[in-house]
Write a protein that holds these residues in place. Structure first.
Motif, short mmCIF file in Angstrom:
data_model
loop_
_atom_site.label_atom_id
_atom_site.label_comp_id
_atom_site.label_asym_id
_atom_site.label_seq_id
_atom_site.Cartn_x
_atom_site.Cartn_y
_atom_site.Cartn_z
N LEU A 11 9.27 -26.70 -5.93
CA LEU A 11 8.44 -27.63 -5.15
C LEU A 11 9.30 -28.75 -4.57
O LEU A 11 9.13 -29.14 -3.41
CB LEU A 11 7.33 -28.21 -6.03
N GLU A 16 8.60 -32.70 0.85
CA GLU A 16 7.21 -33.12 1.03
C GLU A 16 6.59 -32.41 2.23
O GLU A 16 7.25 -32.15 3.23
CB GLU A 16 7.14 -34.64 1.24
N GLN A 19 0.78 -30.57 1.56
CA GLN A 19 0.12 -30.35 0.28
C GLN A 19 0.98 -30.70 -0.93
O GLN A 19 0.58 -30.44 -2.06
CB GLN A 19 -0.37 -28.90 0.19
N VAL A 20 2.13 -31.30 -0.68
CA VAL A 20 3.00 -31.76 -1.78
C VAL A 20 3.56 -33.13 -1.42
O VAL A 20 4.03 -33.34 -0.29
CB VAL A 20 4.16 -30.77 -2.05
N GLY A 40 -3.97 -30.82 -3.02
CA GLY A 40 -2.51 -30.75 -3.04
C GLY A 40 -1.95 -31.12 -4.39
O GLY A 40 -2.68 -31.26 -5.37
N ILE A 41 -0.63 -31.26 -4.46
CA ILE A 41 0.07 -31.59 -5.70
C ILE A 41 0.88 -32.86 -5.49
O ILE A 41 1.66 -32.97 -4.54
CB ILE A 41 0.99 -30.44 -6.14
N ALA A 92 3.01 -33.81 -12.88
CA ALA A 92 2.45 -33.05 -11.75
C ALA A 92 0.93 -33.20 -11.78
O ALA A 92 0.30 -32.91 -12.79
CB ALA A 92 2.84 -31.58 -11.86
N LYS A 94 -2.54 -32.15 -9.92
CA LYS A 94 -3.19 -31.27 -8.96
C LYS A 94 -4.50 -31.90 -8.51
O LYS A 94 -5.40 -32.13 -9.32
CB LYS A 94 -3.46 -29.89 -9.56
#
Length: 370
Positions: A11, A16, A19-20, A40-41, A92, A94
């Motif tokens: 990831l 970036e 969705q991250v 997203g995360i 992390a 979610k």
């Protein structure tokens, strides 16, 4: 949610995106932006350049819960996991695609993802795609497959009823009638509005309140009142029929015969009701479309301001910026309108100075004087 160090590294290496996002520790607006978008995360303890800095707060999970309960409106439920990397802890988070959009931070700002960054948005802007939002705890059983089959047979010559169930579901997903929500296949708002069985059970705001008054305001004697329910095509057809039934007809004598004069043409009534159901803001859950017939006027009120950059002046000249693109597309296919923005100019041409438009708070009101 289980993210291994290897998954975390992947990831981070991707950088970036929509969705991250990497974050040191301040997170309320980022969580809000993801919830208002596709989910997203959020990686807390990772700097913008991908460097692992780790988290410094003790009781990080409790801190996040407090933020989502007290700093975001309405509250959100998140999934979190702690990953050890390079001797440091990364959290992390979610964030699911929100089901109670739009979300705002406690300072009243609405945030949305724009590529790999966040930006503020208006509540009206965020409601633009509400017609393809998921409805939790729904499934194929909430849809009328006969109605869907008729639609695809009529407009695309696809024998939907003869297809295997997996093929049917694939079509429904691609058509935005179905979508994914928390790992489950559910109907969208628009899918239920157009093809649902009793859609008002899940979306009570989608009904239309029809009333006839013996006077010029709502304190006058009530002659009749009905709650109109069904799919959007059914709402249109039923409401147009009721208005035509109760609408008075004036008459005049020409020669030896009486001539009846239609006060509001059928095409005008139909266009106004189609616009009301197609363009209302369905995210406003406490208000319904109202159609009131008074002695001196027909009045239609639809929840939702004019979307995007539209103004009362612009719509008079055919400018259009639909709020509900999904609904507009399907109602266009069903021949309820042509999507060319001609409706309001046609109404004005037919009614002249006997039509008035106004915005009152979050309501759009249309008046036809008899």
């Amino acid at each position: 949610m289980q993210i291994t160090p290897n998954t975390l590294q992947q990831l981070i290496s991707q950088g970036e995106n929509s969705q991250v996002e990497f974050k040191s520790e301040a997170v309320a607006r980022e969580i809000t932006a993801f919830a208002n978008y596709q989910g997203g995360i959020l990686l807390i303890g990772v700097e913008d350049d991908g460097t692992i800095s780790g988290v410094s707060k003790p009781n990080m999970e409790e801190w996040l819960v407090n933020i989502t309960r007290h700093n975001i409106i309405p509250a959100l439920n998140l999934q979190t996991s702690a990953i050890e990397m390079q001797g440091k802890t990364v959290f992390a988070v979610k964030i699911p695609k929100g089901v109670d959009k739009p979300y705002q931070t406690i300072d009243g700002k609405y945030w949305i993802r724009a590529g790999s960054t966040n930006r503020t948005a208006t509540k009206e802007e965020l409601s633009v795609h509400f017609d393809i939002a998921p409805i939790a705890n729904t499934s194929l059983k909430d849809l009328d497959l006969n109605s869907i089959g008729d639609y695809y047979q009529t407009y695309y010559d696809i024998p939907f009823a003869d297809l295997e169930s997996t093929e049917q579901e694939n079509i429904l997903h691609n058509a935005d009638i179905f979508t994914q929500h928390e790992g489950q296949t559910v109907t969208t708002v628009g899918g239920l509005l157009l093809f649902g069985k009793q859609p008002q059970r899940r979306l009570p705001q989608a009904a239309i309140t029809f009333a006839v008054f013996k006077g010029t305001d709502i304190t006058a004697e009530l002659i009749d009142k009905k709650e109109i329910t069904g799919t959007l095509p059914e709402l249109i057809d039923k409401t147009v029929s009721l208005v035509q039934l109760f609408l008075p007809v004036s008459s005049s004598i020409e020669g030896n015969q009486r001539k009846e004069n239609i006060l509001i043409p059928h095409k005008v009534v139909r266009e106004a009701i189609v616009n009301a159901v197609a363009h209302r803001d369905y995210s406003i859950s406490q208000r319904k479309i109202t159609v009131y017939l008074f002695q001196d006027r027909l009045e239609m009120t639809s929840p939702g301001n004019l979307p995007n950059t539209l103004t009362l002046d612009k719509i008079r000249y055919g400018n259009s910026a639909p709020r509900n693109m999904f609904l507009v597309k399907y109602l266009d296919n069903m021949r309820y309108f042509d999507g060319l923005g001609r409706g309001i100019p046609m109404i004005i041409k037919a009614m002249g100075d006997k039509v008035a438009f106004e915005e009152i708070g979050v309501l759009f009101k249309l008046k036809f004087y008899l």
